[in-house]
Design a protein around this motif. Structure first.
Motif, PDB file in Angstrom:
ATOM      1  N   CYS A 226      25.330  79.588  48.283  1.00 38.46           N
ATOM      2  CA  CYS A 226      26.762  79.308  48.194  1.00 38.46           C
ATOM      3  C   CYS A 226      27.252  78.559  49.425  1.00 38.46           C
ATOM      4  N   ARG A 227      28.399  77.903  49.262  1.00 37.64           N
ATOM      5  CA  ARG A 227      29.036  77.260  50.412  1.00 37.64           C
ATOM      6  C   ARG A 227      29.411  78.305  51.453  1.00 37.64           C
ATOM      7  N   ASP A 228      29.821  79.459  50.988  1.00 43.91           N
ATOM      8  CA  ASP A 228      30.157  80.581  51.859  1.00 43.91           C
ATOM      9  C   ASP A 228      29.092  81.652  51.660  1.00 43.91           C
ATOM     10  N   PRO A 229      28.143  81.798  52.593  1.00 40.84           N
ATOM     11  CA  PRO A 229      27.023  82.722  52.394  1.00 40.84           C
ATOM     12  C   PRO A 229      27.299  84.157  52.808  1.00 40.84           C
ATOM     13  N   ARG A 230      28.524  84.464  53.182  1.00 44.79           N
ATOM     14  CA  ARG A 230      28.814  85.819  53.652  1.00 44.79           C
ATOM     15  C   ARG A 230      28.602  86.848  52.546  1.00 44.79           C
ATOM     16  N   PRO A 231      28.238  88.076  52.909  1.00 43.89           N
ATOM     17  CA  PRO A 231      28.056  89.122  51.896  1.00 43.89           C
ATOM     18  C   PRO A 231      29.377  89.489  51.255  1.00 43.89           C
ATOM     19  N   PRO A 232      29.335  90.141  50.077  1.00 46.23           N
ATOM     20  CA  PRO A 232      30.571  90.563  49.416  1.00 46.23           C
ATOM     21  C   PRO A 232      31.385  91.504  50.306  1.00 46.23           C
ATOM     22  N   GLU A 233      32.680  91.459  50.103  1.00 48.18           N
ATOM     23  CA  GLU A 233      33.584  92.323  50.867  1.00 48.18           C
ATOM     24  C   GLU A 233      33.366  93.788  50.523  1.00 48.18           C
ATOM     25  N   ARG A 234      33.135  94.072  49.231  1.00 48.45           N
ATOM     26  CA  ARG A 234      32.857  95.425  48.749  1.00 48.45           C
ATOM     27  C   ARG A 234      31.907  95.339  47.574  1.00 48.45           C
ATOM     28  N   ALA A 235      31.293  96.463  47.239  1.00 49.29           N
ATOM     29  CA  ALA A 235      30.434  96.542  46.058  1.00 49.29           C
ATOM     30  C   ALA A 235      30.533  97.943  45.492  1.00 49.29           C
ATOM     31  N   VAL A 236      30.771  98.051  44.166  1.00 42.85           N
ATOM     32  CA  VAL A 236      30.930  99.350  43.525  1.00 42.85           C
ATOM     33  C   VAL A 236      30.206  99.344  42.185  1.00 42.85           C
ATOM     34  N   PRO A 237      29.633 100.470  41.758  1.00 43.51           N
ATOM     35  CA  PRO A 237      29.036 100.552  40.425  1.00 43.51           C
ATOM     36  C   PRO A 237      30.122 100.663  39.364  1.00 43.51           C
TER      37      PRO A 237
END
Length: 221
Positions: free
Chosen positions: A53-64
């Motif tokens: 991606c153009r912005d390779p930062r990890p997701p801000e949050r992740a939830v099931p």
């Protein structure tokens, strides 16, 4: 309130959101797999490198989360070999475990572009999917966006095949061992399932159940 209950079928205001939830129901359930779409590279066991991606930062949050609908395997994956996982949102009596990632519109657009076999770089117009719940960008794999609901006031989006490619319209195709291994790892990482539960779920999906047993998949995991 549980995550599942926070989903709503009502369309939100039609505007381009700066942030949204990407609900991954396939190999991207595993954060390390998603990282290949964000930062670029070839996933373990995969056959193709992704530009990132153009912005390779990890997701801000992740939830099931659990999506209403059915996951099935069909066509042929050029990354893993064997059948690909698709999502049929028109199967209301089914549920699909997924991993929702809070990302920017640009990140979602670039992830979707890579899944669509295109080069990332342009932001998708999300007004159609936010308005009607579906938006088709092409005839091929993963070129149809689906709005699964809302979570914390933000839209939950995923992608799948067009309507003619629904679960009953395509011949089933069994997924490869490498793909199942990655899917199982994603279920265990995102939902905390053990190997037996993940294997039982995957073995029950159309396309896999014709070939794979829960025991055989559990051995992979």
């Amino acid at each position: 309130m549980s995550i599942r209950q926070e989903f709503s079928g009502r369309p939100s205001e039609v505007r381009q959101p700066a942030r949204l939830w990407y609900a991954a129901y396939g190999s991207n359930m595993h954060p390390e797999r998603l990282a290949r779409y964000l930062r670029g590279g070839t996933p373990p066991g995969g056959r193709r490198a992704h530009p990132g991606c153009r912005d390779p930062r990890p997701p801000e949050r992740a939830v099931p989360v659990m999506l209403r609908g059915l996951v099935y395997f069909a066509t042929e994956s050029d990354v893993w070999g064997g059948g690909r996982a698709f999502y049929d949102p028109d199967a209301p009596d089914e549920e699909a475990p997924a991993h929702a990632y809070l990302v920017s519109r640009g990140q979602f657009s670039d992830i979707a572009a890579q899944e669509m076999g295109r080069l990332p770089g342009d932001d998708l117009d999300l007004s159609g999917v936010l308005r009607s719940g579906r938006a088709r960008f092409g005839p091929g794999r993963y070129e149809t966006l689906v709005r699964a609901g809302t979570l914390d006031g933000l839209p939950v989006l995923t992608f799948t095949a067009p309507r003619p490619f629904r679960s009953r319209a395509l011949p089933p195709n069994a997924p490869s061992a490498a793909y199942l291994r990655h899917l199982g790892a994603g279920l265990m990482a995102s939902h905390g399932w053990d190997a037996a539960r993940a294997a039982a779920y995957l073995a029950s999906r159309p396309g896999a159940r014709e070939v794979w047993t829960p025991e055989a998949i559990a051995e992979l995991l």
